[in-house]
Write a protein that holds these residues in place. Sequence first.
Motif, PDB file in Angstrom:
ATOM      1  N   GLY A   1       0.774  -1.241   0.000  1.00 51.46           N
ATOM      2  CA  GLY A   1       0.000   0.000   0.000  1.00 51.46           C
ATOM      3  C   GLY A   1       0.797   1.278   0.000  1.00 51.46           C
ATOM      4  N   ILE A   2       2.127   1.200  -0.096  1.00 53.31           N
ATOM      5  CA  ILE A   2       2.959   2.402  -0.168  1.00 53.31           C
ATOM      6  C   ILE A   2       3.340   2.640  -1.627  1.00 53.31           C
ATOM      7  CG2 ILE A   2       5.153   3.449   0.520  1.00 53.31           C
ATOM      8  CD1 ILE A   2       4.994   1.972   3.117  1.00 53.31           C
ATOM      9  N   ASN A   3       3.099   3.852  -2.114  1.00 53.63           N
ATOM     10  CA  ASN A   3       3.422   4.170  -3.494  1.00 53.63           C
ATOM     11  C   ASN A   3       4.917   4.015  -3.744  1.00 53.63           C
ATOM     12  OD1 ASN A   3       3.588   5.517  -6.126  1.00 53.63           O
ATOM     13  ND2 ASN A   3       4.427   7.221  -4.938  1.00 53.63           N
ATOM     14  N   GLY A   4       5.264   3.291  -4.807  1.00 52.87           N
ATOM     15  CA  GLY A   4       6.666   3.075  -5.154  1.00 52.87           C
ATOM     16  C   GLY A   4       7.145   3.902  -6.317  1.00 52.87           C
ATOM     17  N   LEU A   5       6.262   4.699  -6.905  1.00 53.15           N
ATOM     18  CA  LEU A   5       6.624   5.497  -8.069  1.00 53.15           C
ATOM     19  C   LEU A   5       7.268   6.819  -7.674  1.00 53.15           C
ATOM     20  CD1 LEU A   5       3.576   5.147 -10.479  1.00 53.15           C
ATOM     21  CD2 LEU A   5       5.922   4.429 -10.948  1.00 53.15           C
TER      22      LEU A   5
ATOM     23  N   PHE B   1      -0.334   8.324  -6.545  1.00 55.08           N
ATOM     24  CA  PHE B   1       0.896   9.096  -6.767  1.00 55.08           C
ATOM     25  C   PHE B   1       0.477  10.402  -7.435  1.00 55.08           C
ATOM     26  CE2 PHE B   1       4.520   9.983  -9.801  1.00 55.08           C
ATOM     27  CZ  PHE B   1       5.330  10.566  -8.838  1.00 55.08           C
ATOM     28  N   ASN B   2       0.810  11.510  -6.800  1.00 52.73           N
ATOM     29  CA  ASN B   2       0.399  12.831  -7.300  1.00 52.73           C
ATOM     30  C   ASN B   2      -1.110  12.898  -7.529  1.00 52.73           C
ATOM     31  OD1 ASN B   2       3.024  13.760  -7.191  1.00 52.73           O
ATOM     32  ND2 ASN B   2       3.426  13.460  -9.370  1.00 52.73           N
ATOM     33  N   GLY B   3      -1.869  12.259  -6.637  1.00 54.61           N
ATOM     34  CA  GLY B   3      -3.325  12.336  -6.688  1.00 54.61           C
ATOM     35  C   GLY B   3      -3.988  11.401  -7.673  1.00 54.61           C
ATOM     36  N   LYS B   4      -3.223  10.577  -8.370  1.00 52.27           N
ATOM     37  CA  LYS B   4      -3.764   9.652  -9.371  1.00 52.27           C
ATOM     38  C   LYS B   4      -3.470   8.220  -8.923  1.00 52.27           C
ATOM     39  CE  LYS B   4      -3.219   8.520 -14.297  1.00 52.27           C
ATOM     40  NZ  LYS B   4      -2.428   8.815 -15.520  1.00 52.27           N
ATOM     41  N   LYS B   5      -4.413   7.322  -9.121  1.00 53.05           N
ATOM     42  CA  LYS B   5      -4.251   5.944  -8.653  1.00 53.05           C
ATOM     43  C   LYS B   5      -3.074   5.257  -9.327  1.00 53.05           C
ATOM     44  CE  LYS B   5      -9.110   4.955  -7.459  1.00 53.05           C
ATOM     45  NZ  LYS B   5      -9.841   6.091  -8.055  1.00 53.05           N
ATOM     46  N   VAL B   6      -2.233   4.599  -8.513  1.00 54.03           N
ATOM     47  CA  VAL B   6      -1.181   3.778  -9.104  1.00 54.03           C
ATOM     48  C   VAL B   6      -1.839   2.606  -9.823  1.00 54.03           C
ATOM     49  CG1 VAL B   6       0.477   4.485  -7.345  1.00 54.03           C
ATOM     50  CG2 VAL B   6      -0.806   2.369  -7.017  1.00 54.03           C
ATOM     51  N   GLY B   7      -1.156   2.148 -10.843  1.00 51.62           N
ATOM     52  CA  GLY B   7      -1.754   1.158 -11.739  1.00 51.62           C
ATOM     53  C   GLY B   7      -2.252   1.792 -13.015  1.00 51.62           C
TER      54      GLY B   7
ATOM     55  N   PRO C   1       9.524   5.832  17.502  1.00 53.85           N
ATOM     56  CA  PRO C   1      10.490   6.082  16.420  1.00 53.85           C
ATOM     57  C   PRO C   1      11.929   5.765  16.810  1.00 53.85           C
ATOM     58  CG  PRO C   1       9.817   8.145  17.427  1.00 53.85           C
ATOM     59  CD  PRO C   1       8.953   7.075  18.045  1.00 53.85           C
ATOM     60  N   ASP C   2      12.181   5.561  18.098  1.00 52.42           N
ATOM     61  CA  ASP C   2      13.528   5.163  18.518  1.00 52.42           C
ATOM     62  C   ASP C   2      13.776   3.682  18.262  1.00 52.42           C
ATOM     63  OD1 ASP C   2      14.191   7.712  19.422  1.00 52.42           O
ATOM     64  OD2 ASP C   2      13.300   7.336  21.396  1.00 52.42           O
ATOM     65  N   LYS C   3      12.691   2.912  18.188  1.00 51.43           N
ATOM     66  CA  LYS C   3      12.816   1.468  17.994  1.00 51.43           C
ATOM     67  C   LYS C   3      12.494   1.032  16.562  1.00 51.43           C
ATOM     68  CE  LYS C   3      11.466   0.563  22.800  1.00 51.43           C
ATOM     69  NZ  LYS C   3      10.414   0.019  23.695  1.00 51.43           N
ATOM     70  N   TYR C   4      11.582   1.768  15.902  1.00 50.62           N
ATOM     71  CA  TYR C   4      11.082   1.348  14.595  1.00 50.62           C
ATOM     72  C   TYR C   4      11.237   2.451  13.559  1.00 50.62           C
ATOM     73  CZ  TYR C   4       8.834  -2.250  17.434  1.00 50.62           C
ATOM     74  OH  TYR C   4       8.592  -3.278  18.312  1.00 50.62           O
ATOM     75  N   MET C   5      11.326   2.045  12.306  1.00 50.47           N
ATOM     76  CA  MET C   5      11.318   3.006  11.204  1.00 50.47           C
ATOM     77  C   MET C   5       9.903   3.552  11.052  1.00 50.47           C
ATOM     78  SD  MET C   5      13.723   1.057   8.414  1.00 50.47           S
ATOM     79  CE  MET C   5      15.408   0.585   8.843  1.00 50.47           C
ATOM     80  N   THR C   6       9.782   4.864  11.129  1.00 53.46           N
ATOM     81  CA  THR C   6       8.455   5.482  11.040  1.00 53.46           C
ATOM     82  C   THR C   6       8.405   6.589   9.976  1.00 53.46           C
ATOM     83  OG1 THR C   6       9.016   7.052  12.797  1.00 53.46           O
ATOM     84  CG2 THR C   6       7.925   5.013  13.461  1.00 53.46           C
ATOM     85  N   ASP C   7       9.502   6.788   9.265  1.00 52.25           N
ATOM     86  CA  ASP C   7       9.556   7.888   8.294  1.00 52.25           C
ATOM     87  C   ASP C   7       9.316   7.402   6.867  1.00 52.25           C
ATOM     88  OD1 ASP C   7      11.913   6.482   8.281  1.00 52.25           O
ATOM     89  OD2 ASP C   7      13.203   8.229   8.029  1.00 52.25           O
ATOM     90  N   PHE C   8       8.355   6.485   6.703  1.00 50.12           N
ATOM     91  CA  PHE C   8       7.969   6.053   5.363  1.00 50.12           C
ATOM     92  C   PHE C   8       7.321   7.215   4.603  1.00 50.12           C
ATOM     93  CE2 PHE C   8       7.575   2.057   7.888  1.00 50.12           C
ATOM     94  CZ  PHE C   8       8.572   1.345   7.239  1.00 50.12           C
ATOM     95  N   GLU C   9       7.405   7.166   3.289  1.00 48.41           N
ATOM     96  CA  GLU C   9       6.733   8.173   2.469  1.00 48.41           C
ATOM     97  C   GLU C   9       5.232   7.881   2.494  1.00 48.41           C
ATOM     98  OE1 GLU C   9       8.622   8.168  -1.334  1.00 48.41           O
ATOM     99  OE2 GLU C   9      10.531   8.909  -0.531  1.00 48.41           O
ATOM    100  N   MET C  10       4.488   8.727   3.172  1.00 47.80           N
ATOM    101  CA  MET C  10       3.083   8.443   3.469  1.00 47.80           C
ATOM    102  C   MET C  10       2.109   9.001   2.431  1.00 47.80           C
ATOM    103  SD  MET C  10       3.021   6.672   6.308  1.00 47.80           S
ATOM    104  CE  MET C  10       1.439   6.968   7.121  1.00 47.80           C
ATOM    105  N   ASP C  11       2.568   9.891   1.558  1.00 40.70           N
ATOM    106  CA  ASP C  11       1.653  10.490   0.585  1.00 40.70           C
ATOM    107  C   ASP C  11       1.040   9.419  -0.307  1.00 40.70           C
ATOM    108  OD1 ASP C  11       2.197  12.972   1.561  1.00 40.70           O
ATOM    109  OD2 ASP C  11       3.513  13.588  -0.088  1.00 40.70           O
ATOM    110  N   GLY C  12      -0.278   9.349  -0.299  1.00 43.10           N
ATOM    111  CA  GLY C  12      -0.980   8.426  -1.183  1.00 43.10           C
ATOM    112  C   GLY C  12      -1.076   7.009  -0.685  1.00 43.10           C
TER     113      GLY C  12
END
Length: 391
Positions: free
Chosen positions: A137-141, A168-174, A287-298
């Motif tokens: 569910g995380i945009n890879g583009l 991605f940029n407001g448009k559905k991936v795929g 955030p000290d234990k886990y990665m929490t800075d994923f790219e969340m847009d979209g």
Amino acid sequence: MSNYYLPLMSDNIDKEDIQSLIDFLSQESIPKLTNGPKVSEFENAWGNWLGTKYNLMVNSGASANELTMLALNYIYGDGEVILPPLTWISDISSVIFSGFKPVFCDINLKNLSFDIDKLKEVITPETKAIFLTHVLGINGLTKEIIDICNERGILLIEDVCESHGTTFNGKKVGSFGFASNFSFYFAHHMSTIEGGIICTNDERFYQICRALRSHGMMREMTDENLKAEMIKENPDLNKDFIFIRPSHNFRSTELNAVIGLSQLKKLDQNNTRRIENFKYFISKLDPDKYMTDFEMDGQCNYAFIAVLKDQSFDKRNRLETLLKENGIEFRRGLSGGGNQLRQPYFKKNYNVDYDDFKNIEHVHNFGWYIGNYPSLEIKKIDFLISILNRL
């Protein structure tokens, strides 16, 4: 053991979906049950939702992958296809089965897609396609990936099996690539129990896919001019039985399409809840234990992602014990169980230097996904977070 049992998925097929099947099967005359008008209806409805012109329903996301690669090889010939090692096995097997050479590129830890610098290094004159996976569910583009494909004449294929509704940029991936594949397996954003779909705006590719969906039979195409060309090239054959290349039966049934039409009506509403759940989860995770800075847009995630920062096998083992003791179902390694390059089917035929794949190695050993679904109560999400943060 906690009372808060958290399975990977719950209630993904509901009574409304079952009733739609009952109504379909209760007609006075027995309806057609194999690939037919309901499949076509779902294909059109899906295209309207996604924004793609041509859509072909198949019997699984794995079939969508294989059929896509078979069609690409038929049209464009042999060459290399670049893949991430964080993906489902069917992406890789589809490349191998169709005659392409798989080439791998490590991921980045922000959106779990390609490391751009490494991607540029593995592109060669033989690169026919980049097969990108939108992980959980995380945009890879990125604009750079799209520009690379456009400038170098490389086909962009999107694996969206885990990411229905991600944008991605407001448009559905795929809807960005030459083609995209979705899965409707039970555990995904929406389900037809088993099922998948191929989406494209390229008519010739679509027509070839139509033939290959049904054993490679030319008669399944709807382009009469293309069919006439093939009939003329094969005057010694019955026009009803011209097979353009070896293939399989990838067709869906009408029953899967009926469930899909029912599920599609609820997809956006259910996804809104998933998006809210995931944002809340990430905001509360330590955030000290886990990665929490994923790219969340979209993002539109059907699973919570937890990746340890420390490369500690002791912490990993203690966390998994905590999750099991508290009735929380999980999968280590994220998509496909982590680094596909470590799997027996791959190691048997290829030599890999794992030092070239440090990010997927980290996720392989220290990353998990846990179910995120619309009916999940906030108290259960809080409970999950408390278990993770307790480590």
